[in-house]
Design an enzyme around this catalytic site. Sequence first.
Site, short mmCIF file in Angstrom:
data_model
loop_
_atom_site.label_atom_id
_atom_site.label_comp_id
_atom_site.label_asym_id
_atom_site.label_seq_id
_atom_site.Cartn_x
_atom_site.Cartn_y
_atom_site.Cartn_z
N HIS A 66 -70.21 93.73 -27.16
CA HIS A 66 -69.89 92.40 -26.61
C HIS A 66 -68.50 91.90 -27.04
CE1 HIS A 66 -71.35 90.50 -30.29
NE2 HIS A 66 -72.62 90.57 -29.99
N HIS B 103 -78.20 86.05 -37.72
CA HIS B 103 -77.01 85.69 -36.98
C HIS B 103 -77.30 84.66 -35.89
CE1 HIS B 103 -74.71 87.63 -33.37
NE2 HIS B 103 -73.94 86.70 -33.85
N ASP C 197 -78.94 91.63 -39.40
CA ASP C 197 -77.48 91.69 -39.20
C ASP C 197 -76.70 91.55 -40.52
OD1 ASP C 197 -77.29 92.21 -36.50
OD2 ASP C 197 -77.18 90.10 -35.92
N ASP D 249 -79.92 93.86 -29.18
CA ASP D 249 -79.68 95.15 -29.82
C ASP D 249 -80.82 95.50 -30.79
OD1 ASP D 249 -78.60 92.89 -31.16
OD2 ASP D 249 -77.27 94.11 -32.38
N GLU E 258 -81.84 89.04 -30.93
CA GLU E 258 -80.74 89.57 -30.12
C GLU E 258 -81.11 90.97 -29.62
OE1 GLU E 258 -76.77 89.27 -31.78
OE2 GLU E 258 -75.88 89.55 -29.79
N HIS F 131 -84.99 89.39 -35.76
CA HIS F 131 -83.89 88.80 -34.97
C HIS F 131 -84.11 89.18 -33.50
CE1 HIS F 131 -80.00 87.56 -33.68
NE2 HIS F 131 -79.31 88.62 -34.01
N HIS G 155 -77.58 97.52 -38.85
CA HIS G 155 -76.47 98.31 -38.29
C HIS G 155 -75.82 99.12 -39.40
CE1 HIS G 155 -76.49 96.24 -34.42
NE2 HIS G 155 -76.44 95.08 -35.04
N TYR H 71 -67.08 93.89 -39.68
CA TYR H 71 -68.31 93.33 -39.10
C TYR H 71 -68.46 91.86 -39.52
CZ TYR H 71 -73.30 93.01 -38.04
OH TYR H 71 -74.52 92.65 -37.54
#
Length: 395
Positions: free
Chosen positions: A24, A145, A164, A82, A80, A78, A225, A192
């Site tokens: 993104h 996040h 995250d 991903d 989001e 989370h 990640h 990051y």
Amino acid sequence: MTPVELKDKIYWVGAVDYDVRDFHGYVTPRGTSYNAYLIRDEKTALVDTVKKEFLGDLLARVRGVIDPAGLDYLVVNHVEMDHSGAVPDILEAAPRAVIVCTQKGREGLEKHYGIKDRAFRIVKTGDTLALGRRTLQFITAPMIHWPDSMFTYVVEDKVLLPNDGFGQHLASPKRFADEVGEDLCMEEAAKYYANILMPLGSVIAKKLEEIARLELDFDIIAPSHGAIWRRNTGRILRAYQDWTAFKAGPKVTIVFDTMWHSTEKMAHFLAEHLARRKIEVKVYKVRASDGSQIVRDILDSRVLLVGSPTLNADMFWTVGGFLTYLRGLKPKGKKVGIFGSYGWSEAASKMIRRDIEAMGLEILEPAFEVQYVPGEDEMKKLEAYADRVAAAVGQ
Ligand code: FEO
């Protein structure tokens, strides 16, 4: 597609995305991974999932440990996509699994996937879930996040799953930072943090204090990640303390664009002069650079220099675009110098000043501006300007 055991019966079952180069808008030259974790006990919990297109990898790795139909809990740290993209498919494969998440997580799952007719266990900081020999402890982490975010801590094994937090966009067949290379992992963790978490720095600083008060030990910090921290976990924790405090060193980041090389000539001159003063200098022509990397270098720079020619009574559009991105990331504590060239009106410096003031950063006055092309006299003055920048750095 095999699972990787972090500790007895705690497995990484995620997916590695070697090919993604644009997350993104964040430039990811080293790809990334979507880390999910499986904890097998009397009850079995899957913590997070993966981006939807990596569902097959996730299922294959889970099957390396158990039949997904046997999952008791799906912890969603989370929402989001991903991390939650594979949630609907996992719920189908695991009909008994109870979803464990925050109230905001529940709302997010309904908004993203229409999930509502399902057993939920809503948790907040301090709540625990007994799996058998192990206990999961939850720590809500709103805005790290998204508002729904939380961390999961495996109490008996001292394993933190902070989603995250503490992550890096870094793809590797190796799972642990000590295998991938700690310095590389720290560098990607800084990039990051700067591009994803920097605007939330004060929230993260408070969360770090809260975690310190909880007196939790961390044998392993396993983010969602990149590489997993299993040695020297204090290094990434200390780095987060420094980054949230905007701790900066004797470093200058120069960001510029140019039309006929005048602003470029000044940028390069400033870089060489400052480097001679033992200042670390990073130089980026915006049009030729990865904006995410520029932000990473601004993170620990004491001074930012922004250079632009005047074009159409404004700053060069690439510089404007970059400053728009930077403004959203809310950098703090930087001193900013402005330089550039103009033909018949000094518009660029005014527009840059407007944007820097909007960020609340201190401006090194006055701006350094040259008409058309810098001559010998002007380059001498630029040397004096570089001395002022060096003084602002403290060198
Ligand atoms: Fe990696 Fe906020 O998702």
